[in-house]
Design an enzyme around this catalytic site. Structure first.
Site, PDB file in Angstrom:
ATOM      1  N   ASN A 187      45.977  15.146   6.061  1.00 52.44           N
ATOM      2  CA  ASN A 187      44.556  15.390   5.833  1.00 52.44           C
ATOM      3  C   ASN A 187      44.405  15.843   4.372  1.00 52.44           C
ATOM      4  O   ASN A 187      45.384  15.846   3.613  1.00 52.44           O
ATOM      5  CB  ASN A 187      43.984  16.388   6.851  1.00 52.44           C
ATOM      6  CG  ASN A 187      44.594  17.780   6.719  1.00 52.44           C
ATOM      7  OD1 ASN A 187      45.204  18.112   5.698  1.00 52.44           O
ATOM      8  ND2 ASN A 187      44.441  18.592   7.745  1.00 52.44           N
ATOM      9  N   THR A 223      43.321  11.444   5.900  1.00 55.43           N
ATOM     10  CA  THR A 223      42.150  11.641   6.749  1.00 55.43           C
ATOM     11  C   THR A 223      41.191  12.597   6.038  1.00 55.43           C
ATOM     12  O   THR A 223      41.600  13.613   5.469  1.00 55.43           O
ATOM     13  CB  THR A 223      42.543  12.165   8.146  1.00 55.43           C
ATOM     14  OG1 THR A 223      43.347  13.346   8.006  1.00 55.43           O
ATOM     15  CG2 THR A 223      43.353  11.128   8.903  1.00 55.43           C
ATOM     16  N   ARG A 227      34.201  11.973   6.727  1.00 52.23           N
ATOM     17  CA  ARG A 227      34.066  10.810   5.820  1.00 52.23           C
ATOM     18  C   ARG A 227      35.015   9.670   6.181  1.00 52.23           C
ATOM     19  O   ARG A 227      35.045   8.649   5.520  1.00 52.23           O
ATOM     20  CB  ARG A 227      34.291  11.240   4.374  1.00 52.23           C
ATOM     21  CG  ARG A 227      33.228  12.224   3.890  1.00 52.23           C
ATOM     22  CD  ARG A 227      33.146  12.369   2.396  1.00 52.23           C
ATOM     23  NE  ARG A 227      34.403  12.256   1.715  1.00 52.23           N
ATOM     24  CZ  ARG A 227      34.723  11.239   0.904  1.00 52.23           C
ATOM     25  NH1 ARG A 227      33.872  10.264   0.697  1.00 52.23           N
ATOM     26  NH2 ARG A 227      35.890  11.212   0.311  1.00 52.23           N
ATOM     27  N   ASP A 249      34.617  20.554  19.415  1.00 51.87           N
ATOM     28  CA  ASP A 249      35.949  21.177  19.321  1.00 51.87           C
ATOM     29  C   ASP A 249      36.888  20.154  18.677  1.00 51.87           C
ATOM     30  O   ASP A 249      37.131  19.094  19.246  1.00 51.87           O
ATOM     31  CB  ASP A 249      36.387  21.533  20.750  1.00 51.87           C
ATOM     32  CG  ASP A 249      37.810  22.048  20.849  1.00 51.87           C
ATOM     33  OD1 ASP A 249      38.572  21.889  19.879  1.00 51.87           O
ATOM     34  OD2 ASP A 249      38.154  22.593  21.895  1.00 51.87           O
ATOM     35  N   ILE A 251      40.084  20.520  17.955  1.00 52.97           N
ATOM     36  CA  ILE A 251      41.518  20.675  18.253  1.00 52.97           C
ATOM     37  C   ILE A 251      42.070  19.310  18.673  1.00 52.97           C
ATOM     38  O   ILE A 251      41.513  18.646  19.542  1.00 52.97           O
ATOM     39  CB  ILE A 251      41.760  21.678  19.410  1.00 52.97           C
ATOM     40  CG1 ILE A 251      41.253  23.064  19.059  1.00 52.97           C
ATOM     41  CG2 ILE A 251      43.262  21.765  19.744  1.00 52.97           C
ATOM     42  CD1 ILE A 251      41.290  24.034  20.241  1.00 52.97           C
ATOM     43  N   ALA A 252      43.176  18.923  18.052  1.00 56.87           N
ATOM     44  CA  ALA A 252      43.894  17.682  18.402  1.00 56.87           C
ATOM     45  C   ALA A 252      43.164  16.397  17.996  1.00 56.87           C
ATOM     46  O   ALA A 252      43.595  15.313  18.378  1.00 56.87           O
ATOM     47  CB  ALA A 252      44.252  17.621  19.882  1.00 56.87           C
ATOM     48  N   ALA A 253      42.101  16.517  17.199  1.00 54.88           N
ATOM     49  CA  ALA A 253      41.439  15.286  16.730  1.00 54.88           C
ATOM     50  C   ALA A 253      42.415  14.482  15.866  1.00 54.88           C
ATOM     51  O   ALA A 253      42.569  13.262  16.025  1.00 54.88           O
ATOM     52  CB  ALA A 253      40.187  15.635  15.931  1.00 54.88           C
ATOM     53  N   HIS A 279      39.972   5.980  14.953  1.00 55.13           N
ATOM     54  CA  HIS A 279      38.720   6.719  14.737  1.00 55.13           C
ATOM     55  C   HIS A 279      37.974   6.881  16.062  1.00 55.13           C
ATOM     56  O   HIS A 279      37.414   7.937  16.350  1.00 55.13           O
ATOM     57  CB  HIS A 279      37.803   5.938  13.788  1.00 55.13           C
ATOM     58  CG  HIS A 279      38.022   6.208  12.334  1.00 55.13           C
ATOM     59  ND1 HIS A 279      38.422   7.427  11.827  1.00 55.13           N
ATOM     60  CD2 HIS A 279      37.861   5.404  11.244  1.00 55.13           C
ATOM     61  CE1 HIS A 279      38.502   7.356  10.503  1.00 55.13           C
ATOM     62  NE2 HIS A 279      38.172   6.145  10.127  1.00 55.13           N
TER      63      HIS A 279
END
Ligand code: RIB
Length: 309
Positions: A187, A223, A227, A249, A251-253, A279
């Site tokens: 990220n 990532t 955007r 939430d 978390i874990a995306a 995505h």
């Protein structure tokens, strides 16, 4: 890679203790939360679950403690279409734990006790080297001992197994390890920690990707939150937007994105389509709470994409 291509995921397994509260406590402050749950998590396990539910042929290399929650997590992983034969039970250690605060904006911060995850040593990797050798791709993160990540990447390279590294949480990495990576998926924060370039826009992302290419990594996917992602293949870059949903939430995306992305690539989806598939999986995950409870199944991802047209 064919439709029956094999995936190996190596990484952490945690029991996530999640507390939802209006705002994060400041040092010395106590905040009363609204909701508390214990859910199965860990970046490795989350990515394995994302791949298993998306339809990958997957084996998972990891460690749990010899405790009740470790046993329940292993059972759940099996139900998520994952071969858990290489998940070891570590006597005298507890399953890894993550203490997670989620604020009113759906953001989180996390503290971790590694527990049994620390037992995923290079020796442990060596015990499961046939899983890596027999796989078409190996997906890893950085909640496992770094020397084990290096050992696994080295072994993968020797056996022409493609190496995908999600460099989370942000950790300095050696050039030796980076040179063994085929695809890296940081990220913005992780990209800055690896390259020294703060990623605020597409130009920054392209410059950060160039630094990672120079280390020997062919494909860089940065990532960018809402955007989308910056995809750079040997320096040929483009931004691929994500889907707009109401996140409750996150978390874990990122884990869901990684597991779904690798699954799609193993099905030989073109890079652009694989990113859109990932995505979609991540967009569904952020509308639900918890780590593994939020990860969608294949039918849900396909339906979401169909609805987007
Ligand atoms: O990426 C989310 C995960 O990070 C959580 O499930 C938690 O276990 C931490 O490892």
């Amino acid at each position: 890679m064919s439709k029956n291509a094999k995936l190996a995921v190596l990484g952490s397994i945690n029991a996530d203790h999640i507390l939802n509260l209006a705002h994060f406590p400041r040092p010395g402050e106590t905040v009363i939360g609204q909701n508390y749950q214990v859910a199965f998590g860990g970046k490795g396990a989350n990515q394995a679950v994302a791949a298993g539910r998306a339809g990958a042929d997957i084996a998972f290399i990891g460690c749990v403690g010899a405790d009740d929650i470790g046993e329940r997590i292993r059972e759940q992983l099996t139900q998520d279409n994952i071969d858990t034969t290489p998940v070891e039970v570590v006597e005298g250690e507890s399953t890894g734990v993550a203490m997670i605060f989620v604020n009113g904006d759906g953001e989180n911060n996390i503290g971790i006790y590694s527990g049994a995850n620390a037992a995923l040593t290079p020796d442990c990797v060596a015990r499961h080297q046939q899983v890596i050798a027999g796989a078409d791709a190996l997906l890893m993160q950085l909640e496992s001992p770094l020397e084990s990540v290096l050992a696994a990447a080295t072994f993968a390279r020797q056996h022409q197994t493609q190496v995908i590294l999600n460099p989370a949480p942000a950790t300095p990495l050696s050039d030796e390890l980076l040179a063994l990576i085929d695809i890296i998926t940081p990220n913005e924060t992780e990209a800055e920690s690896l390259t020294g370039i703060a990623v605020h826009n597409d130009d920054d992302a392209a410059r950060a990707a160039a630094v990672l290419h120079a280390k020997g990594i062919g494909t860089v996917l940065i990532t960018l939150g809402s955007r989308g992602v910056w995809l750079s293949e040997q320096g040929d870059g483009q931004r691929i937007a994500g889907f707009s949903v109401k996140a409750i939430d996150t978390i874990a995306a990122g884990d869901t994105f990684n597991g779904a992305f690798v699954t799609a690539r193993l099905e030989q989806k073109p890079m652009y389509d694989a990113v859109r598939f990932a995505h979609a999986a991540a967009a569904i995950a952020v509308t639900r709470s918890g780590a593994q409870p939020s990860v969608p199944w294949r039918t849900e991802i396909d339906e979401f994409l169909q609805q987007q047209g």
